[in-house]
Design an enzyme around this catalytic site. Structure first.
Site, PDB file in Angstrom:
ATOM      1  N   ASP A 103       0.982 -20.391 -25.156  1.00 46.94           N
ATOM      2  CA  ASP A 103       0.366 -19.081 -25.407  1.00 46.94           C
ATOM      3  C   ASP A 103      -0.974 -19.028 -24.685  1.00 46.94           C
ATOM      4  O   ASP A 103      -1.894 -19.771 -25.012  1.00 46.94           O
ATOM      5  CB  ASP A 103       0.183 -18.874 -26.920  1.00 46.94           C
ATOM      6  CG  ASP A 103      -0.247 -17.464 -27.288  1.00 46.94           C
ATOM      7  OD1 ASP A 103      -0.991 -16.831 -26.511  1.00 46.94           O
ATOM      8  OD2 ASP A 103       0.149 -17.007 -28.364  1.00 46.94           O
ATOM      9  N   SER A 150       0.496 -11.094 -32.826  1.00 47.53           N
ATOM     10  CA  SER A 150      -0.852 -11.048 -32.269  1.00 47.53           C
ATOM     11  C   SER A 150      -1.806 -10.302 -33.204  1.00 47.53           C
ATOM     12  O   SER A 150      -1.966 -10.717 -34.352  1.00 47.53           O
ATOM     13  CB  SER A 150      -0.798 -10.438 -30.865  1.00 47.53           C
ATOM     14  OG  SER A 150      -1.978 -10.683 -30.152  1.00 47.53           O
ATOM     15  N   HIS A 153       2.733 -15.847 -24.913  1.00 51.21           N
ATOM     16  CA  HIS A 153       2.230 -15.028 -26.021  1.00 51.21           C
ATOM     17  C   HIS A 153       3.217 -13.938 -26.445  1.00 51.21           C
ATOM     18  O   HIS A 153       3.246 -13.559 -27.603  1.00 51.21           O
ATOM     19  CB  HIS A 153       0.904 -14.385 -25.600  1.00 51.21           C
ATOM     20  CG  HIS A 153       0.251 -13.583 -26.675  1.00 51.21           C
ATOM     21  ND1 HIS A 153      -0.313 -14.166 -27.791  1.00 51.21           N
ATOM     22  CD2 HIS A 153       0.079 -12.242 -26.817  1.00 51.21           C
ATOM     23  CE1 HIS A 153      -0.812 -13.217 -28.573  1.00 51.21           C
ATOM     24  NE2 HIS A 153      -0.586 -12.048 -28.005  1.00 51.21           N
TER      25      HIS A 153
END
Length: 173
Positions: free
Chosen positions: A121, A33, A159
């Protein structure tokens, strides 16, 4: 205050510490991320300023740059329709010195690059991972060094759970 420069400096200090203690072991930068921007920043800086290539970079749930991420994350969807969204949200990150330009960084990297993204995600859309992959593929002389692996929605990795996939170690090799 946390800053892009500070994060990058911290990773390079950690790299130095690990390198001094790891002998000839491979060192891989793995970012998830927000950390994907930090990983590419550090790999680029290491390469450009020290002439050292990290052994590989793995980007899990990446984005192209922080501006694109801010413009595409679902939490900002409602605000995008209002005047001033770009100035108040997206431009404020630039004014704070937050760019995390992975799309620019991958253009100069030469180390193996693996991009991992789950189709489900809900934080960073897979299209950003695909776009980053395409940018890297166009820039890399050795196209075989750039890989993109997507995980189907049915796996439910979203995610945060790609690293929980029991097949991941075999995929990363």
């Amino acid at each position: 205050h946390p800053s892009e420069t500070g994060f990058t400096t911290d990773v390079l200090a950690l790299y130095d510490w690990v390198k001094a203690r790891s002998g000839n072991s491979s060192i891989i930068f793995w970012g998830h991320s927000l950390g994907t921007g930090i990983a590419t920043n550090a790999a680029r800086k290491l390469q450009e300023e020290r002439g050292v290539q990290v052994d590989a970079v793995v980007l899990e749930s990446p984005y192209t740059n922080i501006r694109d991420a801010g413009a595409n994350i679902p939490i900002t969807k409602i605000y995008r329709q209002f005047p001033g969204f770009e100035y108040l949200i997206l431009d404020s990150m630039a004014r704070a010195g937050m760019f995390f330009r992975s799309d620019e960084n991958v253009k100069v990297l030469g180390c193996p690059l693996l991009i991992l993204h789950a189709e489900d995600d809900g934080v960073l859309p897979p299209k950003l991972g695909r776009k980053l992959y395409e940018t890297a593929r166009q820039a890399y002389k050795d196209k075989s060094k750039v890989k993109f692996i997507t995980f189907p929605e049915k796996m439910g990795l979203g995610h945060d759970y790609i690293s929980f996939n029991p097949e991941l170690p075999a995929l990363v090799k």
